[in-house]
Design a protein around this motif. Structure first.
Motif, PDB file in Angstrom:
ATOM      1  N   LEU A 152       0.754  -1.462   0.438  1.00  0.00           N
ATOM      2  CA  LEU A 152       0.337   0.101  -0.021  1.00  0.00           C
ATOM      3  C   LEU A 152       0.761   1.250  -0.074  1.00  0.00           C
ATOM      4  CD1 LEU A 152      -3.051   0.726   0.693  1.00  0.00           C
ATOM      5  CD2 LEU A 152      -2.291   1.057   2.822  1.00  0.00           C
ATOM      6  N   VAL A 153       0.504   1.973  -1.019  1.00  0.00           N
ATOM      7  CA  VAL A 153       1.214   3.716  -0.545  1.00  0.00           C
ATOM      8  C   VAL A 153       0.494   4.135  -0.342  1.00  0.00           C
ATOM      9  CG1 VAL A 153       2.619   4.637  -2.821  1.00  0.00           C
ATOM     10  CG2 VAL A 153       3.209   2.099  -2.454  1.00  0.00           C
ATOM     11  N   THR A 154       0.755   5.625   0.193  1.00  0.00           N
ATOM     12  CA  THR A 154      -0.712   6.456   0.426  1.00  0.00           C
ATOM     13  C   THR A 154       1.044   7.789   1.267  1.00  0.00           C
ATOM     14  OG1 THR A 154       0.040   5.813   2.949  1.00  0.00           O
ATOM     15  CG2 THR A 154      -2.274   5.153   1.622  1.00  0.00           C
ATOM     16  N   THR A 177      -6.513 -10.585  -5.545  1.00  0.00           N
ATOM     17  CA  THR A 177      -5.814 -10.423  -4.509  1.00  0.00           C
ATOM     18  C   THR A 177      -5.859 -12.292  -4.226  1.00  0.00           C
ATOM     19  OG1 THR A 177      -7.776 -11.166  -3.273  1.00  0.00           O
ATOM     20  CG2 THR A 177      -7.301  -8.375  -3.447  1.00  0.00           C
ATOM     21  N   LYS A 178      -5.980 -12.305  -5.215  1.00  0.00           N
ATOM     22  CA  LYS A 178      -6.271 -14.499  -4.994  1.00  0.00           C
ATOM     23  C   LYS A 178      -4.380 -15.207  -4.954  1.00  0.00           C
ATOM     24  CE  LYS A 178     -10.242 -15.098  -6.812  1.00  0.00           C
ATOM     25  NZ  LYS A 178     -11.482 -15.848  -8.049  1.00  0.00           N
ATOM     26  N   CYS A 179      -3.459 -14.092  -5.538  1.00  0.00           N
ATOM     27  CA  CYS A 179      -2.356 -15.242  -5.843  1.00  0.00           C
ATOM     28  C   CYS A 179      -1.529 -15.574  -4.411  1.00  0.00           C
ATOM     29  CB  CYS A 179      -1.171 -13.636  -7.017  1.00  0.00           C
ATOM     30  SG  CYS A 179       0.041 -14.467  -6.989  1.00  0.00           S
ATOM     31  N   ILE A 180      -1.171 -16.521  -4.825  1.00  0.00           N
ATOM     32  CA  ILE A 180      -0.203 -17.216  -4.055  1.00  0.00           C
ATOM     33  C   ILE A 180       1.479 -17.248  -4.168  1.00  0.00           C
ATOM     34  CG2 ILE A 180      -1.723 -18.490  -3.007  1.00  0.00           C
ATOM     35  CD1 ILE A 180      -1.354 -20.889  -4.572  1.00  0.00           C
ATOM     36  N   LEU A 181       2.015 -16.467  -5.693  1.00  0.00           N
ATOM     37  CA  LEU A 181       3.525 -15.955  -6.277  1.00  0.00           C
ATOM     38  C   LEU A 181       3.490 -17.055  -6.218  1.00  0.00           C
ATOM     39  CD1 LEU A 181       4.339 -13.434  -3.817  1.00  0.00           C
ATOM     40  CD2 LEU A 181       3.809 -13.453  -5.914  1.00  0.00           C
ATOM     41  N   ALA A 207       0.237  -6.293  -9.498  1.00  0.00           N
ATOM     42  CA  ALA A 207       0.709  -4.512  -9.060  1.00  0.00           C
ATOM     43  C   ALA A 207      -0.833  -4.252  -9.715  1.00  0.00           C
ATOM     44  CB  ALA A 207       0.921  -4.161 -10.393  1.00  0.00           C
ATOM     45  N   HIS A 208      -1.782  -4.898 -10.590  1.00  0.00           N
ATOM     46  CA  HIS A 208      -3.263  -4.737 -10.613  1.00  0.00           C
ATOM     47  C   HIS A 208      -3.990  -4.767  -9.349  1.00  0.00           C
ATOM     48  CE1 HIS A 208      -7.266  -5.882 -11.113  1.00  0.00           C
ATOM     49  NE2 HIS A 208      -7.267  -5.929 -12.325  1.00  0.00           N
ATOM     50  N   ARG A 209      -3.508  -5.579  -8.114  1.00  0.00           N
ATOM     51  CA  ARG A 209      -3.565  -5.827  -7.118  1.00  0.00           C
ATOM     52  C   ARG A 209      -3.909  -4.677  -6.111  1.00  0.00           C
ATOM     53  NH1 ARG A 209      -4.820  -4.632  -2.260  1.00  0.00           N
ATOM     54  NH2 ARG A 209      -5.717  -5.528  -0.627  1.00  0.00           N
TER      55      ARG A 209
END
Lengths: 267, 145
Positions: A152-154, A177-181, A207-209
């Motif tokens: 998260l970038v804020t 969000t489901k990616c497990i790499l 990146a999309h997430r």
């Protein structure tokens, strides 16, 4: 995601001595497991195929067969696995020519019809340097992952409570969000095989997430990183990644959404 | 969270129906459509290259141009013609499919039905097309005139 652990045979010879196999369970059939092996310290310079006959139940997974080989037939077989339940993403490998998690593929789906003998081929995932047998060097993969800033970038002060988000905004990036790499998608990509510098599907998914997360403010930065020769424009929409993803992520769709964000939303 | 997975219960895994072989990656139909797109693209490029060259010959010498064009009338050239039509047609149809995948929000979802559709159109055009071309080629080659 957890850090993948490595099953490496110890240097101590006694650890590599296989135990006597247990009796084959009732209802099992003997299948041939053909494994692409490579030992950087062995006599053979090149990878080679080695076959093992293993009793298998239809409800077994490919990982069970690999365990059988390692525990009872040849303790020098090296492969990664951790949770063995499709969550940690350690045991992505090429099973019968396509990328799958060994812990998720059932033997009943691989059995040859008509009572014919079944051979299952298992190779390391393609496009990453093989270290030993089914273990590849994942570092180039994680390097691309880190390059897209998958966090998260804020700006400004942190809120004292949660960062609120509507259900619709949450649904916008739910799939990625489901990616497990596990790298099954990236190593199924023909572009990644030939252009190792391509970010690859997994990095773009992650990146999309964050790009489509309403709470995040780093979208422009990430889009800039991916708006590159080696970024999203290398994608040739072959859909191998979507087919390979063990989590069912619509990977190509996510990449296309990033492309369209670059084309239409930004000035 | 709706984290349904692709290879869930019911559908048999695609890894099942493997033929034995080397280390070829058995990719999605989308991969093979891309391979064919590349091959037909290169073929069409070489055709255009030759076509530009032979047409440019008319500026060098109209006689030489006539001689070259005369060789194209050989009946065997029907096969090349057929290959060219097949390559251009596939490349054009799949090009439309790729554009829809790129710009239509539901393009990725329907990539496979779109691939089957363009292959069906390709066959519908190519089967009668090759029949007439080949009949003409055979007639020219063996029929005498």
């Amino acid at each position: 995601m957890s850090a993948p652990t490595t099953e490496k045979p110890g240097t101590d010879d006694s650890r590599n001595d296989p135990a006597a196999p247990p009796p084959a369970p009732e209802g099992s059939v003997v299948v041939t497991v053909k494994i692409r092996r490579y030992n950087p310290e062995g006599d053979a310079d090149e990878p080679y195929w080695e076959s093992f006959d293993v009793p298998a139940l239809p409800t077994d997974r490919v990982l069970n067969l690999l365990h059988h080989v390692k525990w009872y037939l040849d303790g020098t077989l090296a492969f990664r696995r951790s949770c063995a339940h499709g969550i940690c993403g350690s045991d992505a490998m090429r099973i019968n020519g396509i990328n799958r998690l060994a812990c998720k593929v059932l033997i009943k789906d691989l059995l040859a019809g008509g009572g014919k003998h079944t051979t299952i081929s298992i190779e390391p995932i393609k496009g990453l340097p093989v270290e030993k047998d089914l273990i590849v060097d994942m570092e180039p993969f994680f390097e691309a992952y880190r390059a897209v800033k998958p966090y998260l970038v804020t700006t400004g002060n942190e809120p004292t409570r949660e960062r609120l988000q509507s259900s619709a905004d949450r649904a916008r990036f739910d799939d990625t969000t489901k990616c497990i790499l596990c790298a099954a998608c990236t190593t199924s990509c023909p572009v990644f095989w030939t252009e190792g510098s391509y970010f690859g599907p997994a990095a773009i998914v992650n990146a999309h997430r964050f790009i489509f997360d309403s709470r995040d403010e780093g979208a422009e930065e990430r889009l800039d990183i991916l708006n590159d020769n080696e970024g999203v424009w290398r994608c040739r929409t072959t859909f191998n990644c979507t087919d390979a993803c063990p989590r069912g992520i619509q990977v190509t769709q996510a990449i296309q959404e990033v492309k369209r964000a670059l084309l239409f939303r930004r000035v | 969270m709706a984290s349904t997975t692709a290879h869930s219960a019911g559908a048999a895994d695609r890894a099942g129906n493997a033929r034995l072989g080397g280390t070829l990656y058995r990719g999605d139909p989308g991969m093979w459509s891309w391979v064919a797109h590349r091959i037909t693209g290169v073929l069409v490029f070489f055709f255009l290259f030759v076509h530009v060259l032979d047409t440019a010959l008319v500026r060098v010498s109209p006689n030489a141009y006539d001689v070259v064009i005369e060789t194209y009338k050989h009946p065997v050239m029907v096969l090349f013609e057929l290959g060219l039509v097949g390559a251009v047609l596939y490349h054009a149809l799949n090009g439309i499919r790729v554009m829809l995948v790129d710009f239509w929000s539901k393009g990725t979802k329907y990539q496979k039905p779109m691939l089957w559709t363009i292959l069906a159109i390709w066959l519908v055009v190519m089967i009668p097309g090759s029949y007439y071309l080949l009949v003409k080629g055979f007639a020219d080659l063996f029929g005498g005139s």
